[in-house]
Design a protein around this motif. Structure first.
Motif, short mmCIF file in Angstrom:
data_model
loop_
_atom_site.label_atom_id
_atom_site.label_comp_id
_atom_site.label_asym_id
_atom_site.label_seq_id
_atom_site.Cartn_x
_atom_site.Cartn_y
_atom_site.Cartn_z
N PHE A 70 -2.36 -5.75 4.70
CA PHE A 70 -1.91 -4.88 3.61
C PHE A 70 -0.71 -5.49 2.89
CE2 PHE A 70 -3.96 -2.06 6.68
CZ PHE A 70 -4.84 -1.40 5.86
N ILE A 71 -0.61 -5.19 1.60
CA ILE A 71 0.55 -5.63 0.83
C ILE A 71 1.55 -4.48 0.76
CG2 ILE A 71 -0.71 -7.36 -0.49
CD1 ILE A 71 -0.87 -5.38 -2.79
N VAL A 72 2.75 -4.77 0.31
CA VAL A 72 3.83 -3.77 0.30
C VAL A 72 3.44 -2.53 -0.51
CG1 VAL A 72 6.21 -3.36 -0.37
CG2 VAL A 72 5.57 -5.54 0.65
N LYS A 73 2.71 -2.72 -1.61
CA LYS A 73 2.32 -1.59 -2.44
C LYS A 73 1.35 -0.64 -1.73
CE LYS A 73 1.16 -4.14 -6.07
NZ LYS A 73 0.65 -4.49 -7.41
N GLU A 74 0.77 -1.09 -0.62
CA GLU A 74 -0.18 -0.27 0.12
C GLU A 74 0.51 0.43 1.31
OE1 GLU A 74 -4.45 -2.33 -0.31
OE2 GLU A 74 -2.97 -3.52 0.82
N TRP A 75 1.76 0.79 1.14
CA TRP A 75 2.53 1.38 2.23
C TRP A 75 1.92 2.68 2.74
CZ3 TRP A 75 4.70 6.18 1.75
CH2 TRP A 75 4.83 6.69 0.46
N LYS A 76 1.24 3.41 1.86
CA LYS A 76 0.61 4.65 2.30
C LYS A 76 -0.52 4.37 3.28
CE LYS A 76 1.71 7.42 -1.74
NZ LYS A 76 1.19 8.17 -2.89
N ARG A 77 -1.26 3.30 3.04
CA ARG A 77 -2.33 2.93 3.97
C ARG A 77 -1.75 2.50 5.31
NH1 ARG A 77 -7.43 0.17 2.29
NH2 ARG A 77 -8.41 1.86 1.21
N VAL A 78 -0.64 1.80 5.26
CA VAL A 78 0.03 1.39 6.51
C VAL A 78 0.50 2.62 7.27
CG1 VAL A 78 1.98 0.13 7.49
CG2 VAL A 78 0.67 -0.89 5.62
N LEU A 79 1.02 3.59 6.55
CA LEU A 79 1.44 4.84 7.18
C LEU A 79 0.26 5.54 7.83
CD1 LEU A 79 3.86 6.72 7.67
CD2 LEU A 79 3.28 7.85 5.53
N TRP A 80 -0.88 5.56 7.14
CA TRP A 80 -2.09 6.13 7.72
C TRP A 80 -2.52 5.35 8.96
CZ3 TRP A 80 -4.34 10.55 7.69
CH2 TRP A 80 -4.22 11.40 6.60
#
Length: 89
Positions: free
Chosen positions: A13-23
């Motif tokens: 994941f890239i930084v802009k995908e922080w919501k996916r990382v949180l999920w």
């Protein structure tokens, strides 16, 4: 080993995908909590040696999957990591 597994899951994941990382972290926590509860209530009883063997295997599987899908910029490839987090958690 838990952090290494989460890093292996999050590396795609890239930084802009922080919501996916949180999920991803949330799903890992849910999966891990379920397995701990099943073990604590003696609903699921698996040999510790087998679990200790499977931990690096799941990290390896996740890493191989990430390498295979490295050049593909598909959302589906990243979604598989969410499933890995829940199941392998």
């Amino acid at each position: 080993d838990h952090i290494l597994f989460l890093v292996a899951l999050c590396v795609v994941f890239i930084v802009k995908e922080w919501k996916r990382v949180l999920w991803l972290v949330t799903l890992f926590t849910v999966g891990h909590s379920i397995t701990l509860a099943l073990s604590a209530y003696k609903i699921l009883n698996i040999d510790v040696a087998l679990i200790e063997f499977l931990i690096p295997v799941t990290i390896f599987i996740t890493g191989v999957f990430n390498i295979i899908h490295l050049k593909r910029e598909e959302a589906n490839a990243n979604n598989i990591n969410l499933i890995f987090a829940l199941i392998f958690g």
